[in-house]
Enzyme design. Structure first.
Site, PDB file in Angstrom:
ATOM      1  N   CYS A 193       3.502  -3.733   5.585  1.00 29.93           N
ATOM      2  CA  CYS A 193       4.433  -2.735   6.150  1.00 29.93           C
ATOM      3  C   CYS A 193       3.907  -1.361   5.743  1.00 29.93           C
ATOM      4  O   CYS A 193       4.487  -0.683   4.907  1.00 29.93           O
ATOM      5  CB  CYS A 193       5.855  -2.947   5.634  1.00 29.93           C
ATOM      6  SG  CYS A 193       6.611  -4.493   6.152  1.00 29.93           S
ATOM      7  N   ALA A 194       2.811  -0.942   6.358  1.00 26.25           N
ATOM      8  CA  ALA A 194       1.971   0.107   5.774  1.00 26.25           C
ATOM      9  C   ALA A 194       2.339   1.533   6.146  1.00 26.25           C
ATOM     10  O   ALA A 194       2.025   2.453   5.399  1.00 26.25           O
ATOM     11  CB  ALA A 194       0.513  -0.145   6.153  1.00 26.25           C
TER      12      ALA A 194
ATOM     13  N   GLY B 197       0.883   4.857   5.714  1.00 22.53           N
ATOM     14  CA  GLY B 197      -0.419   4.388   5.255  1.00 22.53           C
ATOM     15  C   GLY B 197      -0.882   4.837   3.890  1.00 22.53           C
ATOM     16  O   GLY B 197      -2.045   4.619   3.529  1.00 22.53           O
ATOM     17  N   GLY B 198      -0.004   5.455   3.096  1.00 20.24           N
ATOM     18  CA  GLY B 198      -0.411   6.006   1.810  1.00 20.24           C
ATOM     19  C   GLY B 198      -0.999   4.993   0.849  1.00 20.24           C
ATOM     20  O   GLY B 198      -2.053   5.233   0.239  1.00 20.24           O
TER      21      GLY B 198
ATOM     22  N   ASP C 113       1.787  -2.669  10.771  1.00 22.43           N
ATOM     23  CA  ASP C 113       3.200  -2.308  10.897  1.00 22.43           C
ATOM     24  C   ASP C 113       3.738  -2.784  12.241  1.00 22.43           C
ATOM     25  O   ASP C 113       2.989  -3.281  13.085  1.00 22.43           O
ATOM     26  CB  ASP C 113       3.454  -0.817  10.682  1.00 22.43           C
ATOM     27  CG  ASP C 113       4.729  -0.599   9.851  1.00 22.43           C
ATOM     28  OD1 ASP C 113       5.799  -1.077  10.272  1.00 22.43           O
ATOM     29  OD2 ASP C 113       4.638   0.025   8.773  1.00 22.43           O
TER      30      ASP C 113
ATOM     31  N   ASP D  80       4.318  -7.932  13.363  1.00 22.63           N
ATOM     32  CA  ASP D  80       5.650  -8.116  12.780  1.00 22.63           C
ATOM     33  C   ASP D  80       5.502  -8.913  11.496  1.00 22.63           C
ATOM     34  O   ASP D  80       5.054 -10.074  11.525  1.00 22.63           O
ATOM     35  CB  ASP D  80       6.546  -8.857  13.789  1.00 22.63           C
ATOM     36  CG  ASP D  80       7.992  -8.988  13.315  1.00 22.63           C
ATOM     37  OD1 ASP D  80       8.244  -8.838  12.092  1.00 22.63           O
ATOM     38  OD2 ASP D  80       8.868  -9.253  14.157  1.00 22.63           O
TER      39      ASP D  80
ATOM     40  N   ASP E  82       5.173  -3.497   0.493  1.00 27.36           N
ATOM     41  CA  ASP E  82       6.101  -2.390   0.212  1.00 27.36           C
ATOM     42  C   ASP E  82       7.111  -2.410   1.356  1.00 27.36           C
ATOM     43  O   ASP E  82       6.847  -1.882   2.431  1.00 27.36           O
ATOM     44  CB  ASP E  82       5.346  -1.063   0.149  1.00 27.36           C
ATOM     45  CG  ASP E  82       6.264   0.088  -0.237  1.00 27.36           C
ATOM     46  OD1 ASP E  82       6.759   0.086  -1.368  1.00 27.36           O
ATOM     47  OD2 ASP E  82       6.493   0.974   0.612  1.00 27.36           O
TER      48      ASP E  82
ATOM     49  N   CYS F 194      11.226   1.544  -2.659  1.00 26.02           N
ATOM     50  CA  CYS F 194      11.557   2.873  -3.191  1.00 26.02           C
ATOM     51  C   CYS F 194      13.068   2.970  -3.379  1.00 26.02           C
ATOM     52  O   CYS F 194      13.711   3.919  -2.951  1.00 26.02           O
ATOM     53  CB  CYS F 194      11.044   3.983  -2.271  1.00 26.02           C
ATOM     54  SG  CYS F 194      11.656   3.898  -0.578  1.00 26.02           S
TER      55      CYS F 194
END
Length: 438
Positions: free
Chosen positions: A270-271, A274-275, A294, A321, A339, A392
């Site tokens: 789930c990029a 893209g960090g 993604d 997906d 993430d 997060c």
């Protein structure tokens, strides 16, 4: 060249009301609403753009406190007001309480003018009365009693919904709760990772300081900096050419915990934007490869833009997906970065509207989604490989409890390290767990 008359015709406080209505009435994300207005009015002087940002961000950030103040001095409570009037009063009271550079008389007069400009001339006396009463009685504002009503006191003081105060206190204790709430309201310099393959950190610092940007070294991450005092990121050459990438400290620490090595194959499920993938790509060298995935074309285009900007030949992007197993990727990854979508309660400091939109129901839904995705993507991890799970946010359901549930149902994995970061630790509120496939 832009003439002065063009910017003179723009009422900055009126633009702030537009932003507040977009967020509170129309459900827009605050950072996007602010960005859209600043992009549209790029020709405004730096001082005006800074005023718009400060007033709109501050009003949204302190809205619960501002409403409590207004309700003390207004017979009509905020919830009963027309959205435009509520927005005018909230931004006006924020100026009275938090913007010393704005004279009280100016805050009051401009609020009245805005009321008329917005077509509510019949309410200008009401707005004038509320604003001037608050201005005269600023030192008489009453807050809930901290001992008798500790949850309500913290809610008003730090502008956090009461249910979140209760939840943080129960899960992490009163001290961690209040320190986190206070940290949300602190200034947040921009955190960036540096491409140390193309330039040294020292060279970047010297160049940025020459441009008048305030730079501070990141004590937790060697190849990272904190920036402040700039107007727009896309006007910084080092950002445009990919030498800098905006990423929070905790996000970088999560990739360092996963510890991808030279030559590793990494899948980030789930990029976007893209960090973590960019950071991993810079760790694994040209012999390795990062596949950033993604859900939508739009998100993958964001990733591809960052691949191009950062000049990464060892990273590709793919629409996929994460809930659907990809047989071609079975046991192919040395490191899987998961993430996952979460309630975002750790980033309230920079995305302030999150605290108004979160709910217990959403937390439960997201925890279930995270379990579903983890069950699928763990199949991409090679034997002796690593699964990094991160969010997060700060809820046990989405973090520690999810790790425990995963390990109970996936005997081939073992926990190596798990850490909950809080906003007062110099980064976002962030959770990370490194799991090893036996």
């Amino acid at each position: 060249m832009i003439t002065n008359s063009r910017s003179d015709n723009v009422n900055t406080r009126n633009l702030v009301v537009d932003i507040l209505l977009a967020v509170t009435r129309d459900g827009a994300f605050s950072h996007i609403a602010i960005r859209d207005v600043l992009d549209k009015y790029r020709y405004l002087p730096k001082q005006d753009r800074a005023f718009i940002t400060r007033l709109s961000q501050g009003t949204i950030e302190r809205m619960i406190e501002l409403d409590a103040i207004i309700n003390q001095f207004s017979k009509t409570k905020v919830k009963k007001m027309k959205p435009v009037i509520a927005a005018i009063l909230r931004s006006g009271v924020y100026q009275l309480k938090y913007m010393d550079s704005v004279p009280d008389s100016a805050a009051c007069n401009e609020a009245v003018k805005l009321t008329v400009k917005r077509g509510f001339g019949g309410l200008k006396g009401f707005v004038n009365g509320v604003m001037r009463t608050i201005a005269r009685n600023m030192d008489q504002i009453r807050y809930p009693d901290a001992k008798k009503e500790p949850v309500r006191y913290l809610s008003v003081k730090y502008s956090i919904p009461e249910w979140l105060v209760q939840r943080f206190t129960e899960q992490y204790g009163a001290e961690a709760c209040e320190r986190s709430l206070a940290a949300y309201l602190m200034p947040h310099p921009t955190s960036v990772q540096v491409d140390t393959d193309r330039s040294s950190v020292e060279e970047i610092i010297a160049s940025l300081e020459q441009q008048g940007i305030t730079v501070r070294r990141n004590e937790q991450v060697e190849r990272a900096l904190f920036l402040s005092g700039y107007e727009a990121l896309d006007e910084i050459e080092e950002f445009e050419n990919g030498l800098l990438y905006v990423q929070d400290t905790a996000s970088m620490l999560a990739v360092e915990l996963a510890a991808p090595k030279q030559g590793d194959h990494v899948i980030d499920v789930c990029a976007a934007p893209g960090g973590k993938s960019v950071y991993a790509a810079r760790m694994i060298g040209e012999q390795g490869h990062v596949e950033a995935r993604d859900l939508t074309e739009y998100k993958v285009e964001m990733i591809e833009e960052n691949i191009d900007r950062c000049r990464l030949s060892n990273m590709t992007a793919k629409v996929w997906d994460a809930r659907v197993f990809d047989e071609a990727a079975r046991e192919k990854a040395d490191v899987v970065i998961a993430d996952l979508p979460c309630s975002g309660l750790g980033v309230i400091g920079t995305k302030t509207d999150i605290k108004y939109n979160a709910s217990e129901e959403k937390i439960a839904e997201l925890a279930a989604l995270q379990q579903e995705i983890l069950h699928v993507v763990c199949g991409y991890v090679k034997p002796d490989g690593t699964l990094l799970y991160s969010t997060c946010t700060m809820t046990r359901e989405e973090n520690e409890d999810n790790v425990q549930k995963f390990l109970e149902t996936h005997a081939g994995f073992e926990l190596e390290q798990m850490r909950q970061y809080f906003p007062y630790e110099g980064c976002d509120g962030f959770f990370m767990a490194k799991m090893h496939r036996r």
